[in-house]
Design a protein around this motif. Structure first.
Motif, PDB file in Angstrom:
ATOM      1  N   GLY A 152     -17.929  24.361  29.030  1.00  0.00           N
ATOM      2  CA  GLY A 152     -18.224  24.688  27.641  1.00  0.00           C
ATOM      3  C   GLY A 152     -19.507  24.015  27.171  1.00  0.00           C
ATOM      4  O   GLY A 152     -20.098  23.189  27.879  1.00  0.00           O
ATOM      5  N   PRO A 153     -19.990  24.348  25.967  1.00  0.00           N
ATOM      6  CA  PRO A 153     -21.241  23.766  25.468  1.00  0.00           C
ATOM      7  C   PRO A 153     -21.201  22.246  25.363  1.00  0.00           C
ATOM      8  O   PRO A 153     -22.179  21.571  25.678  1.00  0.00           O
ATOM      9  CB  PRO A 153     -21.402  24.412  24.084  1.00  0.00           C
ATOM     10  CG  PRO A 153     -20.571  25.649  24.125  1.00  0.00           C
ATOM     11  CD  PRO A 153     -19.431  25.343  25.041  1.00  0.00           C
ATOM     12  N   GLN A 154     -20.065  21.693  24.937  1.00  0.00           N
ATOM     13  CA  GLN A 154     -19.974  20.253  24.779  1.00  0.00           C
ATOM     14  C   GLN A 154     -20.031  19.533  26.130  1.00  0.00           C
ATOM     15  O   GLN A 154     -20.732  18.527  26.289  1.00  0.00           O
ATOM     16  CB  GLN A 154     -18.675  19.882  24.055  1.00  0.00           C
ATOM     17  CG  GLN A 154     -18.556  18.390  23.732  1.00  0.00           C
ATOM     18  CD  GLN A 154     -17.302  18.085  22.929  1.00  0.00           C
ATOM     19  OE1 GLN A 154     -16.531  18.985  22.595  1.00  0.00           O
ATOM     20  NE2 GLN A 154     -17.091  16.823  22.611  1.00  0.00           N
ATOM     21  N   GLY A 155     -19.306  20.056  27.119  1.00  0.00           N
ATOM     22  CA  GLY A 155     -19.332  19.438  28.434  1.00  0.00           C
ATOM     23  C   GLY A 155     -20.652  19.642  29.136  1.00  0.00           C
ATOM     24  O   GLY A 155     -21.143  18.751  29.840  1.00  0.00           O
ATOM     25  N   MET A 156     -21.273  20.803  28.934  1.00  0.00           N
ATOM     26  CA  MET A 156     -22.530  21.103  29.605  1.00  0.00           C
ATOM     27  C   MET A 156     -23.661  20.216  29.107  1.00  0.00           C
ATOM     28  O   MET A 156     -24.636  19.970  29.825  1.00  0.00           O
ATOM     29  CB  MET A 156     -22.882  22.589  29.395  1.00  0.00           C
ATOM     30  CG  MET A 156     -23.938  23.109  30.335  1.00  0.00           C
ATOM     31  SD  MET A 156     -23.430  23.019  32.058  1.00  0.00           S
ATOM     32  CE  MET A 156     -25.034  23.205  32.854  1.00  0.00           C
ATOM     33  N   ALA A 157     -23.555  19.724  27.870  1.00  0.00           N
ATOM     34  CA  ALA A 157     -24.614  18.878  27.317  1.00  0.00           C
ATOM     35  C   ALA A 157     -24.790  17.589  28.106  1.00  0.00           C
ATOM     36  O   ALA A 157     -25.877  17.008  28.124  1.00  0.00           O
ATOM     37  CB  ALA A 157     -24.308  18.565  25.854  1.00  0.00           C
ATOM     38  N   ARG A 158     -23.731  17.132  28.785  1.00  0.00           N
ATOM     39  CA  ARG A 158     -23.837  15.903  29.583  1.00  0.00           C
ATOM     40  C   ARG A 158     -23.656  16.184  31.077  1.00  0.00           C
ATOM     41  O   ARG A 158     -23.306  15.299  31.850  1.00  0.00           O
ATOM     42  CB  ARG A 158     -22.782  14.888  29.131  1.00  0.00           C
ATOM     43  CG  ARG A 158     -21.354  15.378  29.219  1.00  0.00           C
ATOM     44  CD  ARG A 158     -20.345  14.282  28.913  1.00  0.00           C
ATOM     45  NE  ARG A 158     -18.976  14.787  28.997  1.00  0.00           N
ATOM     46  CZ  ARG A 158     -17.949  14.084  29.452  1.00  0.00           C
ATOM     47  NH1 ARG A 158     -18.132  12.860  29.879  1.00  0.00           N
ATOM     48  NH2 ARG A 158     -16.740  14.607  29.484  1.00  0.00           N
ATOM     49  N   ALA A 159     -23.901  17.430  31.479  1.00  0.00           N
ATOM     50  CA  ALA A 159     -23.638  17.828  32.863  1.00  0.00           C
ATOM     51  C   ALA A 159     -24.876  18.424  33.520  1.00  0.00           C
ATOM     52  O   ALA A 159     -25.767  18.950  32.861  1.00  0.00           O
ATOM     53  CB  ALA A 159     -22.486  18.836  32.914  1.00  0.00           C
ATOM     54  N   VAL A 160     -24.892  18.329  34.851  1.00  0.00           N
ATOM     55  CA  VAL A 160     -25.873  19.022  35.695  1.00  0.00           C
ATOM     56  C   VAL A 160     -25.084  19.809  36.723  1.00  0.00           C
ATOM     57  O   VAL A 160     -24.182  19.263  37.368  1.00  0.00           O
ATOM     58  CB  VAL A 160     -26.813  18.036  36.410  1.00  0.00           C
ATOM     59  CG1 VAL A 160     -27.873  18.793  37.200  1.00  0.00           C
ATOM     60  CG2 VAL A 160     -27.463  17.076  35.434  1.00  0.00           C
ATOM     61  N   VAL A 161     -25.393  21.089  36.860  1.00  0.00           N
ATOM     62  CA  VAL A 161     -24.677  21.940  37.805  1.00  0.00           C
ATOM     63  C   VAL A 161     -25.641  22.357  38.912  1.00  0.00           C
ATOM     64  O   VAL A 161     -26.727  22.879  38.641  1.00  0.00           O
ATOM     65  CB  VAL A 161     -24.095  23.194  37.119  1.00  0.00           C
ATOM     66  CG1 VAL A 161     -23.412  24.099  38.144  1.00  0.00           C
ATOM     67  CG2 VAL A 161     -23.111  22.793  36.027  1.00  0.00           C
ATOM     68  N   VAL A 162     -25.244  22.109  40.162  1.00  0.00           N
ATOM     69  CA  VAL A 162     -26.000  22.558  41.330  1.00  0.00           C
ATOM     70  C   VAL A 162     -25.164  23.630  42.012  1.00  0.00           C
ATOM     71  O   VAL A 162     -24.040  23.364  42.440  1.00  0.00           O
ATOM     72  CB  VAL A 162     -26.289  21.408  42.303  1.00  0.00           C
ATOM     73  CG1 VAL A 162     -27.058  21.913  43.518  1.00  0.00           C
ATOM     74  CG2 VAL A 162     -27.068  20.298  41.608  1.00  0.00           C
ATOM     75  N   ALA A 163     -25.688  24.840  42.093  1.00  0.00           N
ATOM     76  CA  ALA A 163     -24.921  25.976  42.610  1.00  0.00           C
ATOM     77  C   ALA A 163     -25.566  26.508  43.889  1.00  0.00           C
ATOM     78  O   ALA A 163     -26.749  26.847  43.899  1.00  0.00           O
ATOM     79  CB  ALA A 163     -24.834  27.086  41.561  1.00  0.00           C
ATOM     80  N   ILE A 214     -21.787  14.146  34.052  1.00  0.00           N
ATOM     81  CA  ILE A 214     -21.000  14.932  35.000  1.00  0.00           C
ATOM     82  C   ILE A 214     -21.968  15.706  35.885  1.00  0.00           C
ATOM     83  O   ILE A 214     -22.844  16.414  35.386  1.00  0.00           O
ATOM     84  CB  ILE A 214     -20.056  15.914  34.280  1.00  0.00           C
ATOM     85  CG1 ILE A 214     -19.103  15.167  33.350  1.00  0.00           C
ATOM     86  CG2 ILE A 214     -19.268  16.740  35.287  1.00  0.00           C
ATOM     87  CD1 ILE A 214     -18.271  16.080  32.471  1.00  0.00           C
ATOM     88  N   VAL A 215     -21.816  15.572  37.190  1.00  0.00           N
ATOM     89  CA  VAL A 215     -22.614  16.338  38.155  1.00  0.00           C
ATOM     90  C   VAL A 215     -21.654  17.232  38.920  1.00  0.00           C
ATOM     91  O   VAL A 215     -20.693  16.747  39.526  1.00  0.00           O
ATOM     92  CB  VAL A 215     -23.388  15.420  39.117  1.00  0.00           C
ATOM     93  CG1 VAL A 215     -24.197  16.263  40.100  1.00  0.00           C
ATOM     94  CG2 VAL A 215     -24.303  14.480  38.347  1.00  0.00           C
ATOM     95  N   VAL A 216     -21.905  18.532  38.884  1.00  0.00           N
ATOM     96  CA  VAL A 216     -21.022  19.507  39.514  1.00  0.00           C
ATOM     97  C   VAL A 216     -21.775  20.192  40.649  1.00  0.00           C
ATOM     98  O   VAL A 216     -22.864  20.740  40.438  1.00  0.00           O
ATOM     99  CB  VAL A 216     -20.536  20.566  38.498  1.00  0.00           C
ATOM    100  CG1 VAL A 216     -19.598  21.558  39.172  1.00  0.00           C
ATOM    101  CG2 VAL A 216     -19.852  19.902  37.311  1.00  0.00           C
ATOM    102  N   GLY A 217     -21.215  20.144  41.837  1.00  0.00           N
ATOM    103  CA  GLY A 217     -21.768  20.868  42.972  1.00  0.00           C
ATOM    104  C   GLY A 217     -20.845  22.001  43.357  1.00  0.00           C
ATOM    105  O   GLY A 217     -19.734  21.761  43.849  1.00  0.00           O
ATOM    106  N   LEU A 218     -21.248  23.245  43.127  1.00  0.00           N
ATOM    107  CA  LEU A 218     -20.459  24.421  43.486  1.00  0.00           C
ATOM    108  C   LEU A 218     -21.024  24.956  44.795  1.00  0.00           C
ATOM    109  O   LEU A 218     -22.015  25.681  44.818  1.00  0.00           O
ATOM    110  CB  LEU A 218     -20.524  25.464  42.375  1.00  0.00           C
ATOM    111  CG  LEU A 218     -20.023  24.983  41.009  1.00  0.00           C
ATOM    112  CD1 LEU A 218     -20.208  26.065  39.944  1.00  0.00           C
ATOM    113  CD2 LEU A 218     -18.549  24.571  41.083  1.00  0.00           C
ATOM    114  N   ILE A 219     -20.398  24.569  45.899  1.00  0.00           N
ATOM    115  CA  ILE A 219     -20.944  24.789  47.231  1.00  0.00           C
ATOM    116  C   ILE A 219     -20.104  25.812  47.985  1.00  0.00           C
ATOM    117  O   ILE A 219     -18.919  25.564  48.272  1.00  0.00           O
ATOM    118  CB  ILE A 219     -20.989  23.470  48.026  1.00  0.00           C
ATOM    119  CG1 ILE A 219     -21.646  22.365  47.204  1.00  0.00           C
ATOM    120  CG2 ILE A 219     -21.689  23.672  49.362  1.00  0.00           C
ATOM    121  CD1 ILE A 219     -23.058  22.662  46.771  1.00  0.00           C
ATOM    122  N   GLY A 220     -20.697  26.948  48.299  1.00  0.00           N
ATOM    123  CA  GLY A 220     -20.062  27.938  49.152  1.00  0.00           C
ATOM    124  C   GLY A 220     -18.933  28.718  48.513  1.00  0.00           C
ATOM    125  O   GLY A 220     -18.240  29.459  49.209  1.00  0.00           O
TER     126      GLY A 220
END
Length: 478
Positions: free
Chosen positions: A241-252, A220-226
Motif C-alpha cells: 500500500g502507499p503507506q508501506g511503499m513510502a518506506r520500502a524498496v522493491v527489487v523485481a 523494508i526491502v522486498v526482493g520478488l525473485i522468480g
C-alpha cells in the motif's frame, strides 16, 4: 645567472610539452581489447581471444550497431562462458566481445581530478541510498515504475565481503511482526533470518504481507525473485500500500527474466539492505523466493557444465544459498540490523528436498505452512509442531518459554490421538493429559488463527497466551 635563466626556460618548455601530451592522451580513445563470439547454446555464450575475470561485464556487438550485455560466469581453457542479461536475437557468429570498462575518478596533482579507465576487475557497483525509497527496480537497478531516473550518487558493490562473525551483535531484542502465533510461540529476534516453508497456494504470500505491514522496521526491502509477474503489482498495491511503499524498496526479477538477472536481483536486494544497515537503520528484508534463486543458479551451473550431485543440483547452488543468507543479520554493536524472511517453495509439500534442507541448516528458524490447515480454512496455516525459532530462548523470559512448551505439548498430544478421538475410541478419564488437551484444543486453535487485516502486537500476544492457562498450572521446564 644566465645559466639559471636558461634552465628555467628549458624546464618551462618541458612542462608545456608534457601538459600538451597529457591533454592529447586524455582526448585519445584507448585501444579496446576484444574477443570473438564462437558459440551460442541455450543460455550460454562462448567467446575466445579475450581474458576477463569471472563476474565482469562484456558487450557483444550486433550487426545493426547495438549490443547485448553479458556477464562472465566461467571459463575453460581459452574459452570464456558468458550469460546474457538481454535478449540474444540478432547475434551472429564471430561477433566482437568487448569488456565493459569502468570509469573511476582518481586524485590528480594540482587539486584537480582525472579519470582512469579500468577493466572489468573492479567489483560491480549498484545504486543505493535514500532516493530508492518508494521505488520499484529490476535486478540491474533500472526503474520499473514511471517515477523517472534514480536521483542518487551513492553506490555499493553487488557482492559484499563476508561479515566477520565475531563483530556481529548478538540477537537479544524481540521484533514485533504483528502475527499472534509467531509473536507468542515463534518469537522473532531483531537480526534473525527466518524461512517460510510452504507449497503453492497455502497462504505464503498472505503471511508475508501481514509481516510486511505490521513489522516494526525503519526500511523494508522486498526482493520478488522468480515469481509470477502479476504478483509484483499486487504485492505493491494490495499488500504494501502507499503507506508501506513510502518506506520500502522493491527489487523485481520475475520468472520471465533470465537466470542471471534473477541471481542479480536477489544480490541487489541484499546490497540495498546492507547499505541501510550500515547507516544504523533496522531493515526488514523479504525475499520471495529462495527456491527460485537456487533454481536460477542451477540453470547457470548446469549450462556451463557443472555436474549435478544432489537430485540435479550442482554444489555451487548450496554455496550461493549460504552466502546470500549470511549477508543478513545484525551489524556491529550499536549499529543497524537486517531481519530477513525468506520463502522456500516446498515442491509437492516435501520438506526434505535439497533446497529446503540446505535452507533450514542456514537459517535461524523456520515457519512451516501446512496444506491440511489451509484446506480447513485455518489461516495463517502455521504448523506449530514443525516450526521453530532458534533464537526464542535468547529473547523471551523463562515464564514465556514455559508457556510455549506447554502449548506445544498439549497441541501435539491432541494431534497424536486425533484419529482415536474422531471415531469415539477414546473415553475420557483414562489419560489426564489427553483430557486436558481435548478440553483446550478449541482455544489453542483460535489462538493460532488471525485475520489478514488484523494486527496483534507482541505484548498483547503474550498476554493472550498467559490467559489461556490461567485456570491450570503450567509445568516448568527442567
Amino acid at each position: 645567472m644566465a645559466g639559471s635563466t636558461e634552465f628555467s626556460l628549458r624546464n618551462e618548455r618541458w612542462c608545456n610539452f608534457l601538459r600538451d601530451c597529457n591533454e592529447l592522451a586524455q582526448q585519445t580513445s584507448p585501444i579496446r581489447v576484444s574477443g570473438r563470439l564462437t558459440r551460442v547454446a541455450g543460455l550460454v555464450m562462448e567467446a575466445t581471444g579475450l581474458k576477463a575475470a569471472v563476474g565482469s561485464n562484456c558487450e557483444v556487438e550486433l550487426p545493426n550497431g547495438g549490443s547485448v550485455e553479458a556477464e562472465v560466469v566461467g571459463f575453460f581453457g581459452e574459452k570464456l562462458y558468458l550469460m546474457p542479461t538481454d535478449d540474444v536475437h540478432g547475434l551472429v557468429p564471430g561477433a566482437k566481445v568487448v569488456p565493459v570498462e569502468i570509469a573511476q575518478s582518481l586524485p590528480r596533482c594540482g587539486g584537480g581530478a582525472r579519470l582512469r579507465r579500468r577493466g572489468p576487475d573492479r567489483a560491480k557497483q549498484v545504486p543505493v541510498g535514500e532516493a530508492l525509497l518508494g521505488r520499484v527496480l529490476d535486478g540491474a537497478g533500472r526503474p520499473l515504475d514511471s517515477l523517472g531516473p534514480l536521483l542518487t550518487t551513492q553506490s555499493a558493490p553487488l557482492q559484499s565481503r563476508p561479515f566477520n562473525p565475531l563483530e556481529r551483535k548478538p540477537i537479544t531484542d524481540v521484533l514485533d511482526v504483528g502475527v499472534r502465533a509467531i509473536n507468542a510461540l515463534l518469537t522473532v529476534g531483531r537480526g534473525q533470518r527466518l524461512g517460510l516453508f510452504a507449497g503453492s497456494g497455502v497462504g505464503k504470500s498472505v503471511l508475508l504481507g501481514m509481516m510486511a505491514r505490521y513489522t516494526s522496521a525503519d526500511v523494508i526491502v522486498v526482493g520478488l525473485i522468480g515469481e509470477r509477474g502479476r504478483e509484483v503489482k499486487e504485492f505493491i498495491e494490495d499488500i504494501l500500500g502507499p503507506q508501506g511503499m513510502a518506506r520500502a524498496v522493491v527489487v523485481a526479477a520475475p520468472a520471465d527474466t533470465n537466470p542471471l538477472m534473477r541471481l542479480q536481483g536477489a544480490s541487489y536486494a541484499a546490497a540495498i539492505a546492507e547499505s541501510f544497515r550500515d547507516q544504523g537503520k533496522h531493515v526488514l528484508l523479504i525475499m520471495d523466493s529462495l527456491t527460485r534463486y537456487a533454481m536460477a543458479q542451477r540453470e547457470i551451473a548446469l549450462a556451463i557444465g557443472e555436474p549435478p550431485v544432489t537430485k540435479g543440483y550442482p554444489p555451487s547452488v548450496f554455496a550461493k544459498l549460504a552466502q546470500l543468507v549470511e549477508r543478513a543479520g545484525n551489524g556491529k554493536e550499536g549499529g543497524g540490523s537486517i531481519t530477513a524472511f525468506y520463502t522456500v517453495l516446498v515442491e509437492g509439500d516435501d520438506l526434505q528436498d535439497p533446497v529446503s534442507d540446505s535452507a533450514r541448516a542456514s537459517l535461524d528458524g523456520h515457519v512451516v505452512l501446512a496444506r491440511a490447515l489451509a484446506d480447513q480454512g485455518h489461516y495463517p496455516a502455521i504448523d506449530i509442531e514443525a516450526s521453530i525459532s532458534r533464537v526464542l530462548p535468547n529473547v523471551v523470559s523463562r515464564h514465556q518459554l514455559d508457556l510455549v512448551h506447554h502449548f506445544k505439548s498439549l497441541h501435539a498430544r491432541y494431534q497424536r490421538s486425533r484419529d482415536l478421538i474422531s471415531v469415539g475410541a477414546y473415553n475420557s478419564g483414562h489419560d489426564p493429559e489427553l483430557d486436558l488437551a481435548i478440553q483446550m484444543q478449541p482455544h489453542l486453535d483460535r489462538f493460532l488463527q488471525q485475520g489478514m487485516r488484523e494486527s496483534q502486537p507482541y505484548a498483547g500476544s503474550v498476554s493472550q497466551l498467559e490467559a489461556l492457562f490461567q485456570q491450570e498450572p503450567v509445568p516448568p521446564i527442567h
